[in-house]
Design a protein around this motif. Structure first.
Motif, PDB file in Angstrom:
ATOM      1  N   PRO A 286       0.832  -1.218   0.000  1.00 55.88           N
ATOM      2  CA  PRO A 286       0.000   0.000   0.000  1.00 55.88           C
ATOM      3  C   PRO A 286       0.861   1.261   0.000  1.00 55.88           C
ATOM      4  O   PRO A 286       1.951   1.302   0.585  1.00 55.88           O
ATOM      5  CB  PRO A 286      -0.797  -0.116   1.290  1.00 55.88           C
ATOM      6  N   LYS A 287       0.417   2.294  -0.621  1.00 54.66           N
ATOM      7  CA  LYS A 287       1.118   3.572  -0.673  1.00 54.66           C
ATOM      8  C   LYS A 287       0.920   4.340   0.642  1.00 54.66           C
ATOM      9  O   LYS A 287      -0.141   4.269   1.256  1.00 54.66           O
ATOM     10  CB  LYS A 287       0.585   4.407  -1.845  1.00 54.66           C
ATOM     11  N   GLU A 288       1.972   5.062   1.025  1.00 56.10           N
ATOM     12  CA  GLU A 288       1.878   5.860   2.247  1.00 56.10           C
ATOM     13  C   GLU A 288       1.083   7.134   2.000  1.00 56.10           C
ATOM     14  O   GLU A 288       1.288   7.821   1.000  1.00 56.10           O
ATOM     15  CB  GLU A 288       3.278   6.219   2.737  1.00 56.10           C
ATOM     16  N   ASP A 289       0.223   7.407   2.941  1.00 57.33           N
ATOM     17  CA  ASP A 289      -0.613   8.602   2.839  1.00 57.33           C
ATOM     18  C   ASP A 289      -0.055   9.678   3.775  1.00 57.33           C
ATOM     19  O   ASP A 289       0.240   9.417   4.954  1.00 57.33           O
ATOM     20  CB  ASP A 289      -2.044   8.262   3.211  1.00 57.33           C
ATOM     21  N   GLU A 290       0.120  10.928   3.287  1.00 58.60           N
ATOM     22  CA  GLU A 290       0.672  12.023   4.088  1.00 58.60           C
ATOM     23  C   GLU A 290      -0.249  12.442   5.220  1.00 58.60           C
ATOM     24  O   GLU A 290       0.191  12.974   6.246  1.00 58.60           O
ATOM     25  CB  GLU A 290       0.955  13.231   3.194  1.00 58.60           C
ATOM     26  N   LEU A 291      -1.483  12.254   5.114  1.00 60.66           N
ATOM     27  CA  LEU A 291      -2.450  12.675   6.126  1.00 60.66           C
ATOM     28  C   LEU A 291      -2.610  11.665   7.250  1.00 60.66           C
ATOM     29  O   LEU A 291      -3.398  11.902   8.177  1.00 60.66           O
ATOM     30  CB  LEU A 291      -3.800  12.938   5.474  1.00 60.66           C
ATOM     31  N   ASP A 292      -1.912  10.517   7.161  1.00 61.60           N
ATOM     32  CA  ASP A 292      -2.060   9.499   8.211  1.00 61.60           C
ATOM     33  C   ASP A 292      -1.481   9.954   9.542  1.00 61.60           C
ATOM     34  O   ASP A 292      -1.897   9.490  10.606  1.00 61.60           O
ATOM     35  CB  ASP A 292      -1.391   8.200   7.778  1.00 61.60           C
ATOM     36  N   GLU A 293      -0.469  10.903   9.549  1.00 62.88           N
ATOM     37  CA  GLU A 293       0.221  11.307  10.777  1.00 62.88           C
ATOM     38  C   GLU A 293      -0.354  12.588  11.384  1.00 62.88           C
ATOM     39  O   GLU A 293       0.246  13.165  12.302  1.00 62.88           O
ATOM     40  CB  GLU A 293       1.704  11.491  10.478  1.00 62.88           C
TER      41      GLU A 293
END
Length: 307
Positions: A286-293
């Motif tokens: 899965p691709k990392e999402d910038e809004l996850d943090e």
């Protein structure tokens, strides 16, 4: 008293008795028929072609094959029937049955595995004989077509040009002609033509159709039925025996055809299974999402590691 009696002599008794009349048939016997000089009386047509066809089947045929056999009997006033042939009896016994029934040709149906219908045509007792695979069977009751013709009326039998191009087809043409042609002046037949039996050789098979003649002037016809297709397998020199005159190289048995269908179906299944296996083997990262943090809370351990 004796003088008053009159005695009659035998000669006088014969005169007084009534004379017997001579029958007219005896008087006319020996006399020549009166007519114009030099003109012969019209010859009376008689039933001379007394060939008969035995149409029956082996034990084990389905109702669909039996209905087809009955439909063909309706088209042939010279056909005779017999009880079903037992499986333990060989095909050569059919010649003896035809001899007992005074038949010089036969149409015999047999079935294998309750699926495949085969038909034999044979000229008894010297041959030749031919074996066919019957396909695309449609009976009169099944079709329910609008055409209708009188029972046991004489047919017009037609063949396309392909029957004259190959020698084995010429033999089949003559066998079909003798089998389906109604003998002239047959007691059961009607003295006119009102339907056409068509045999067409196309795509390596013989297609059978039956049409009613509706308009003689314009050639209008309506189909009656039945319909079926004959795929020639072999032609033998004798009746159910003898040397093989012709063997169809393009013939494929129903068992072989069903085996090829199963192999094709299994190959499709294998290809589908391999495709799904390849999809499962690929790891989906899965691709990392910038809004996850955004809502991540910093713990004490992370502060110590950062310090």
């Amino acid at each position: 008293m004796s003088e008053d009696l009159v005695t009659i002599q035998p000669e006088e008794a014969a005169v007084t008795s009534k004379k017997r009349k001579r029958p007219k048939s005896a008087e006319n016997k020996g006399k020549k028929k009166k007519g114009a000089e030099g003109v012969k009386p019209a010859k009376k047509l008689t039933w001379t072609n007394k060939q008969r066809a035995l149409v029956f089947a082996a034990r084990g045929i389905t109702f669909h094959a039996r209905h087809l056999m009955n439909d063909l009997k309706v088209l042939m006033p010279h056909a005779k029937s017999d009880s079903k042939l037992e499986r333990k009896e060989g095909l050569y016994a059919i010649n003896e049955i035809c001899e007992m029934k005074n038949c010089n040709m036969t149409m015999f149906f047999e079935m294998r595995k309750k699926l495949d219908l085969f038909m034999w045509l044979s000229m008894v007792p010297n041959g030749p004989s031919a074996r066919f695979l019957v396909q695309n069977v449609h009976t009169m009751d099944e079709l329910r077509l609008t055409g209708n013709h009188l029972k046991f009326s004489r047919p017009l039998i037609t063949f396309n040009k392909a029957f004259d191009e190959q020698p084995h087809l010429a033999v089949i043409k003559e066998m079909l002609k003798q089998m389906f042609a109604t003998p002239n002046m047959h007691p059961k037949s009607k003295p006119f033509f009102d339907h056409v039996l068509g045999f067409t050789y196309l795509d390596g098979r013989i297609w059978f159709r039956n049409y009613q003649i509706t308009d003689e002037a314009e050639g209008g016809m309506v189909e009656v039925g039945p319909r079926f297709c004959l795929w020639l397998i072999k032609v033998f020199s004798g009746s159910f025996s003898g040397n093989v005159i012709f063997e169809n190289p393009n013939y494929k048995s129903p068992n072989q055809y069903r085996t090829e269908l199963k192999i094709a179906a299994s190959q499709r299944y294998k290809a589908k299974a391999e495709k799904t296996a390849k999809k499962a083997a690929i790891e989906i990262v899965p691709k990392e999402d910038e809004l996850d943090e955004i809502f991540h809370t910093i713990t004490q351990d992370e502060i110590k590691q950062a310090g």
